[in-house]
Design a protein around this motif. Sequence first.
Motif, short mmCIF file in Angstrom:
data_model
loop_
_atom_site.label_atom_id
_atom_site.label_comp_id
_atom_site.label_asym_id
_atom_site.label_seq_id
_atom_site.Cartn_x
_atom_site.Cartn_y
_atom_site.Cartn_z
N ASP A 70 0.88 -1.07 0.02
CA ASP A 70 -0.07 0.08 0.02
C ASP A 70 0.81 1.14 0.14
N ASP A 71 0.29 2.51 0.05
CA ASP A 71 1.00 3.91 0.03
C ASP A 71 1.95 3.78 1.12
N THR A 119 0.87 -6.82 2.09
CA THR A 119 -0.63 -7.67 2.36
C THR A 119 -0.33 -8.87 1.21
#
Length: 116
Positions: free
Chosen positions: A92-93, A98
């Motif tokens: 993610d950012d 994940t």
Amino acid sequence: MAENKAMKFEPVPDADAGFEDSPESVQRRLAREGKVRLKIEQTTDESAPSEIFVGVNGYGFKIRRGEWVEVPRSVLRVLQEQTKRIYRVTHDDQGHQTLTPVDVPAHPYQAQEIAA
């Protein structure tokens, strides 16, 4: 035809027990249905078999990896249903990882329609 050496047809012993169709009647039905050309891709996994077994209603097909073969359409349908789950890592950012589950073909292949 050289292509057919990559595929062996064989009845599965005792596969018709409890079924109304005999291996011979299944073989006749498979011979009448449409055909496709397919190639099961090679793999870098040294433990993977060089031939893939596909069973259709008690009738077995052994298909050698990396070679084009002509098979009944039912064989392709079975291959389309054979999947395995892998996990892809996504970020993610904020840099968190994940694991995302993805179903992929158990035996990657290419298929071509055969004109009737």
